[in-house]
Design a protein around this motif. Sequence first.
Motif, mmCIF file in Angstrom:
data_model
loop_
_atom_site.group_PDB
_atom_site.id
_atom_site.type_symbol
_atom_site.label_atom_id
_atom_site.label_comp_id
_atom_site.label_asym_id
_atom_site.label_seq_id
_atom_site.Cartn_x
_atom_site.Cartn_y
_atom_site.Cartn_z
ATOM 1 N N PHE A 90 0.820 -1.209 0.000
ATOM 2 C CA PHE A 90 0.000 0.000 0.000
ATOM 3 C C PHE A 90 0.856 1.262 0.000
ATOM 4 C CE2 PHE A 90 -1.683 3.193 3.100
ATOM 5 C CZ PHE A 90 -2.594 3.791 2.251
ATOM 6 N N SER A 91 0.580 2.131 -0.965
ATOM 7 C CA SER A 91 1.344 3.375 -1.052
ATOM 8 C C SER A 91 0.516 4.412 -1.799
ATOM 9 C CB SER A 91 2.672 3.140 -1.783
ATOM 10 O OG SER A 91 3.386 4.349 -1.931
ATOM 11 N N LEU A 92 0.394 5.592 -1.217
ATOM 12 C CA LEU A 92 -0.292 6.706 -1.843
ATOM 13 C C LEU A 92 0.545 7.964 -1.648
ATOM 14 C CD1 LEU A 92 -4.061 6.234 -0.815
ATOM 15 C CD2 LEU A 92 -3.093 5.995 -3.112
ATOM 16 N N PRO A 93 0.389 8.964 -2.508
ATOM 17 C CA PRO A 93 1.100 10.226 -2.298
ATOM 18 C C PRO A 93 0.693 10.852 -0.970
ATOM 19 C CG PRO A 93 0.140 10.118 -4.505
ATOM 20 C CD PRO A 93 -0.411 8.958 -3.746
ATOM 21 N N PRO A 94 1.558 11.681 -0.387
ATOM 22 C CA PRO A 94 1.259 12.287 0.921
ATOM 23 C C PRO A 94 0.075 13.241 0.906
ATOM 24 C CG PRO A 94 3.274 13.206 -0.014
ATOM 25 C CD PRO A 94 2.903 12.044 -0.869
ATOM 26 N N THR A 95 -0.401 13.595 -0.270
ATOM 27 C CA THR A 95 -1.559 14.489 -0.361
ATOM 28 C C THR A 95 -2.834 13.737 -0.725
ATOM 29 O OG1 THR A 95 -1.025 14.952 -2.680
ATOM 30 C CG2 THR A 95 -0.151 16.458 -1.005
ATOM 31 N N GLN A 96 -2.786 12.415 -0.686
ATOM 32 C CA GLN A 96 -3.950 11.608 -1.035
ATOM 33 C C GLN A 96 -4.188 10.569 0.052
ATOM 34 O OE1 GLN A 96 -3.649 9.752 -4.859
ATOM 35 N NE2 GLN A 96 -5.675 8.813 -4.782
ATOM 36 N N TYR A 97 -5.448 10.418 0.468
ATOM 37 C CA TYR A 97 -5.790 9.477 1.535
ATOM 38 C C TYR A 97 -6.995 8.644 1.145
ATOM 39 C CZ TYR A 97 -2.574 12.018 4.536
ATOM 40 O OH TYR A 97 -1.442 12.589 5.059
ATOM 41 N N SER A 98 -6.967 7.383 1.531
ATOM 42 C CA SER A 98 -8.111 6.498 1.332
ATOM 43 C C SER A 98 -9.300 7.019 2.137
ATOM 44 C CB SER A 98 -7.760 5.076 1.787
ATOM 45 O OG SER A 98 -8.911 4.288 1.913
ATOM 46 N N MET A 289 -6.783 14.193 9.802
ATOM 47 C CA MET A 289 -5.739 13.411 9.150
ATOM 48 C C MET A 289 -4.486 14.296 9.106
ATOM 49 S SD MET A 289 -7.054 10.443 8.568
ATOM 50 C CE MET A 289 -6.001 9.659 7.356
ATOM 51 N N PRO A 290 -3.335 13.759 8.743
ATOM 52 C CA PRO A 290 -2.119 14.575 8.761
ATOM 53 C C PRO A 290 -2.221 15.811 7.863
ATOM 54 C CG PRO A 290 -1.558 12.262 8.639
ATOM 55 C CD PRO A 290 -3.045 12.339 8.472
ATOM 56 N N GLY A 291 -1.512 16.851 8.269
ATOM 57 C CA GLY A 291 -1.449 18.077 7.488
ATOM 58 C C GLY A 291 -2.781 18.803 7.461
ATOM 59 N N ARG A 292 -3.211 19.183 6.284
ATOM 60 C CA ARG A 292 -4.441 19.951 6.137
ATOM 61 C C ARG A 292 -5.596 19.091 5.622
ATOM 62 N NH1 ARG A 292 -3.229 24.220 1.377
ATOM 63 N NH2 ARG A 292 -5.486 24.511 1.601
ATOM 64 N N TYR A 293 -5.556 17.796 5.944
ATOM 65 C CA TYR A 293 -6.570 16.876 5.436
ATOM 66 C C TYR A 293 -7.449 16.350 6.563
ATOM 67 C CZ TYR A 293 -3.857 17.250 1.215
ATOM 68 O OH TYR A 293 -3.206 17.770 0.112
ATOM 69 N N ALA A 294 -8.643 15.932 6.177
ATOM 70 C CA ALA A 294 -9.613 15.410 7.147
ATOM 71 C C ALA A 294 -10.406 14.298 6.492
ATOM 72 C CB ALA A 294 -10.556 16.522 7.613
ATOM 73 N N THR A 295 -10.943 13.422 7.316
ATOM 74 C CA THR A 295 -11.849 12.398 6.814
ATOM 75 C C THR A 295 -13.249 12.712 7.326
ATOM 76 O OG1 THR A 295 -12.234 10.009 6.606
ATOM 77 C CG2 THR A 295 -11.474 10.793 8.742
ATOM 78 N N LEU A 296 -14.223 12.569 6.457
ATOM 79 C CA LEU A 296 -15.614 12.874 6.773
ATOM 80 C C LEU A 296 -16.400 11.575 6.908
ATOM 81 C CD1 LEU A 296 -17.969 15.141 6.772
ATOM 82 C CD2 LEU A 296 -18.316 14.376 4.401
#
Length: 507
Positions: A90-98, A289-296
């Motif tokens: 499993f690997s995604l860019p640091p600006t992309q989250y499942s 989530m890390p940085g400026r990201y969130a999960t809804l």
Amino acid sequence: MPVARVVSPSSRFVCRGCSRRLTPASRRAYSAAASPAPPSSSSQDIYDVVCVGGGPAGLSLLTALRSHPVTAHLRVALVEAQDLSKVASFSLPPTQYSNRCSSLTPSSAHFLNEIGAWPHMQRGRIQAFQEMQVWDGVSGARIEFDWQHRAGGGGGQQGGSTLAYMTENLNTTSGLMKRLRELGGVTVLDGSRVEGITLGEESEDLDLRGWPVVHLSGGQSLAARLLVGADGANSPVRAFAGIEARGWDYGRHGVVATLELEGEGWGGADTKTAYQRFLPTGPVAMLPMPGRYATLVWSTTPDNAAVLKGLRPRDFVALVNAAFRLPPVDVAYMHTLPGGGAGQHEAELAWRTQHTPFDARAVPQAAVAVQDGSVASFPLKLRHADTYVGERVALVGDAAHTIHPLAGQGLNQGQADVRSLAETIRYAVRHGQDLGAQMALEPYNAERYAANHVVLGVCDKLHKLYSVESGPLVPLRSLGLRAVNGLSALKGFLMDQAAGTTGAKVS
């Protein structure tokens, strides 16, 4: 019945406690006897533990067994329909989250660290948070869970102020797969569907009557001293055992998405806050989530879920921001606006927020974008199996219980199941018991059934309580929230329960 174990590269088996050896020919004979109408190419193997399901619960169980010296010698197998090699890599860019994320309590994180999986997880994709704001969308009553400034809570965390850790489910399963590969000794049969499960029979060499035999799509059959169902809400293992799962559908869907927030996102480096607001149609939560990201995670009606999934990104983002800022009646109205992409939701939000007072410090940072392809939904339901164990069968995770996501406890309940079952198996092995016998498995059932029943009941009642828009329940529930928020000892107790019984810090 004694445990069958590999004793040589020639695939011979030895029966513990007896001198008979099982040759490949005798295994084929047993396979022919046990399978209803097996292909001539079918093969059969014998295991101490066969786990069906390669999600967090199943992988954690096998990792726990392999990592402990008492159970490391057991012959174990994992059956999973998906290709687990993709999970491990499993690997995604640091600006992309499942979009499938879970909050891990300190207790669950400590368990993953204990079995050696935590160091294999991608730490940059894990976000700890220390506070949680929960409020009533109708009355505005609020409760604040804050580890940083709690006082008189009657105990608390051992070595840290973390309320929970947010991470993607894929990050958890990837860390577990890497740890399993490091440990070795697990037969992984991924890409294999369970075609059926039957009871074994007596052959010339072995009497496996009463042992579950799992028949796979490739023709292979596995006989299990203990068959573990970690295979989800529609568990074939549970169906084989004849265990009923009772409950009901909520008539609600959970909408999930990955959001990008304005500015620096979650603010200060040391303190992160999760937010949850109860609307009449269901709770809406934004989790860091890390940085400026969130999960809804937004629990709402199927019609509203369809509207949300059909919106253009800018309209979707506007409706999410409205859900945390506007009165429920305004949010309901915005669901009726056409989603043609002209920014009508955005304009409506801007106009309404000018005329609606709200405390900007009491709501999450505004979302500015939604990740492409991350908006999805799933039906919400409550299910609870009548029991977690049968003769040579045990259920863990969603196979045993399905819960409303409002408290974020689904994955954590599964991890607590696994921890308890692994300890029960260790006790049986250490004391020379048959680890698959129902009597040996009863301590697991006794410990986890009651605990899960309480959590399921609380979440169910909270959902029903906050679905009421008017009447005497509204001021009563608001009074209850304010009372809990003002009683530090009671609030501290609830925080300890939510975080789990083990709060050791992981790093």
